[in-house]
Motif scaffolding. Structure first.
Motif, PDB file in Angstrom:
ATOM      1  N   ILE A 129     -12.859 -31.664-113.944  1.00 16.07           N
ATOM      2  CA  ILE A 129     -13.170 -30.478-113.139  1.00 16.07           C
ATOM      3  C   ILE A 129     -12.681 -30.770-111.736  1.00 16.07           C
ATOM      4  O   ILE A 129     -13.142 -31.712-111.088  1.00 16.07           O
ATOM      5  CB  ILE A 129     -14.669 -30.151-113.172  1.00 16.07           C
ATOM      6  CG1 ILE A 129     -15.084 -29.831-114.609  1.00 16.07           C
ATOM      7  CG2 ILE A 129     -14.982 -28.981-112.245  1.00 16.07           C
ATOM      8  CD1 ILE A 129     -16.550 -29.580-114.814  1.00 16.07           C
ATOM      9  N   GLY A 136     -12.954 -29.447-108.809  1.00 15.13           N
ATOM     10  CA  GLY A 136     -13.820 -29.394-107.639  1.00 15.13           C
ATOM     11  C   GLY A 136     -14.736 -28.189-107.654  1.00 15.13           C
ATOM     12  O   GLY A 136     -14.841 -27.467-108.649  1.00 15.13           O
ATOM     13  N   ARG A 137     -15.372 -27.996-106.527  1.00 14.44           N
ATOM     14  CA  ARG A 137     -16.360 -26.927-106.398  1.00 14.44           C
ATOM     15  C   ARG A 137     -15.753 -25.544-106.634  1.00 14.44           C
ATOM     16  O   ARG A 137     -16.395 -24.671-107.223  1.00 14.44           O
ATOM     17  CB  ARG A 137     -16.987 -26.992-105.007  1.00 14.44           C
ATOM     18  CG  ARG A 137     -18.120 -26.010-104.807  1.00 14.44           C
ATOM     19  CD  ARG A 137     -18.768 -26.177-103.453  1.00 14.44           C
ATOM     20  NE  ARG A 137     -19.427 -27.459-103.319  1.00 14.44           N
ATOM     21  CZ  ARG A 137     -20.705 -27.678-103.623  1.00 14.44           C
ATOM     22  NH1 ARG A 137     -21.437 -26.703-104.086  1.00 14.44           N
ATOM     23  NH2 ARG A 137     -21.238 -28.859-103.458  1.00 14.44           N
ATOM     24  N   LEU A 138     -14.514 -25.327-106.210  1.00 12.55           N
ATOM     25  CA  LEU A 138     -13.869 -24.024-106.393  1.00 12.55           C
ATOM     26  C   LEU A 138     -13.751 -23.691-107.879  1.00 12.55           C
ATOM     27  O   LEU A 138     -14.008 -22.558-108.283  1.00 12.55           O
ATOM     28  CB  LEU A 138     -12.502 -23.990-105.720  1.00 12.55           C
ATOM     29  CG  LEU A 138     -11.720 -22.696-105.869  1.00 12.55           C
ATOM     30  CD1 LEU A 138     -12.469 -21.530-105.211  1.00 12.55           C
ATOM     31  CD2 LEU A 138     -10.323 -22.835-105.273  1.00 12.55           C
ATOM     32  N   LEU A 152     -15.634 -24.727-110.358  1.00 13.60           N
ATOM     33  CA  LEU A 152     -16.964 -24.380-110.868  1.00 13.60           C
ATOM     34  C   LEU A 152     -17.411 -23.008-110.380  1.00 13.60           C
ATOM     35  O   LEU A 152     -17.980 -22.219-111.133  1.00 13.60           O
ATOM     36  CB  LEU A 152     -17.979 -25.436-110.453  1.00 13.60           C
ATOM     37  CG  LEU A 152     -17.862 -26.782-111.159  1.00 13.60           C
ATOM     38  CD1 LEU A 152     -18.803 -27.796-110.524  1.00 13.60           C
ATOM     39  CD2 LEU A 152     -18.156 -26.631-112.630  1.00 13.60           C
ATOM     40  N   SER A 153     -17.156 -22.726-109.122  1.00 10.66           N
ATOM     41  CA  SER A 153     -17.547 -21.448-108.538  1.00 10.66           C
ATOM     42  C   SER A 153     -16.840 -20.279-109.223  1.00 10.66           C
ATOM     43  O   SER A 153     -17.472 -19.280-109.576  1.00 10.66           O
ATOM     44  CB  SER A 153     -17.248 -21.460-107.043  1.00 10.66           C
ATOM     45  OG  SER A 153     -17.478 -20.205-106.476  1.00 10.66           O
ATOM     46  N   GLU A 154     -15.530 -20.407-109.408  1.00 11.90           N
ATOM     47  CA  GLU A 154     -14.784 -19.313-110.037  1.00 11.90           C
ATOM     48  C   GLU A 154     -15.143 -19.173-111.513  1.00 11.90           C
ATOM     49  O   GLU A 154     -15.208 -18.055-112.028  1.00 11.90           O
ATOM     50  CB  GLU A 154     -13.288 -19.511-109.839  1.00 11.90           C
ATOM     51  CG  GLU A 154     -12.891 -19.249-108.398  1.00 11.90           C
ATOM     52  CD  GLU A 154     -11.403 -19.205-108.181  1.00 11.90           C
ATOM     53  OE1 GLU A 154     -10.632 -19.628-109.063  1.00 11.90           O
ATOM     54  OE2 GLU A 154     -11.002 -18.736-107.100  1.00 11.90           O
ATOM     55  N   GLU A 177     -18.459 -17.398-111.589  1.00  5.42           N
ATOM     56  CA  GLU A 177     -18.275 -15.986-111.228  1.00  5.42           C
ATOM     57  C   GLU A 177     -17.738 -15.183-112.407  1.00  5.42           C
ATOM     58  O   GLU A 177     -18.233 -14.087-112.708  1.00  5.42           O
ATOM     59  CB  GLU A 177     -17.314 -15.873-110.050  1.00  5.42           C
ATOM     60  CG  GLU A 177     -17.056 -14.453-109.614  1.00  5.42           C
ATOM     61  CD  GLU A 177     -16.037 -14.372-108.480  1.00  5.42           C
ATOM     62  OE1 GLU A 177     -15.360 -13.337-108.390  1.00  5.42           O
ATOM     63  OE2 GLU A 177     -15.926 -15.338-107.705  1.00  5.42           O
TER      64      GLU A 177
END
Length: 69
Positions: free
Chosen positions: A6, A8-10, A12-14, A17
């Motif tokens: 993974i 990064g945070r982006l 996981l965020s996307e 969403e």
């Protein structure tokens, strides 16, 4: 055991969403976005959306991966 990377945070965020917005079809939406990016010749976004598709599959799975402590 297949290790999932993974970025990064982006990622996981996307992924989260898309899962909130499209439910069970989130992976299909990520795949469609990857295809659109590929068709436009945008390799970076293509790879990004393919990564999101894999993250969604991982988050949606009930399978335990890796070690459990």
């Amino acid at each position: 055991m297949n290790a999932v990377y993974i970025a990064g945070r982006l990622a996981l965020s996307e992924a989260a969403e898309l899962m909130d917005r499209f439910g069970d079809d989130a992976g299909l939406e990520a795949a469609a976005r990857a295809e659109q990016s590929r068709d436009k010749g945008n390799l970076i976004r293509f790879c990004h959306w393919r990564q999101i598709e894999r993250v969604i599959a991982t988050l949606s799975s009930d399978e335990v991966r890796g070690t459990v402590h």
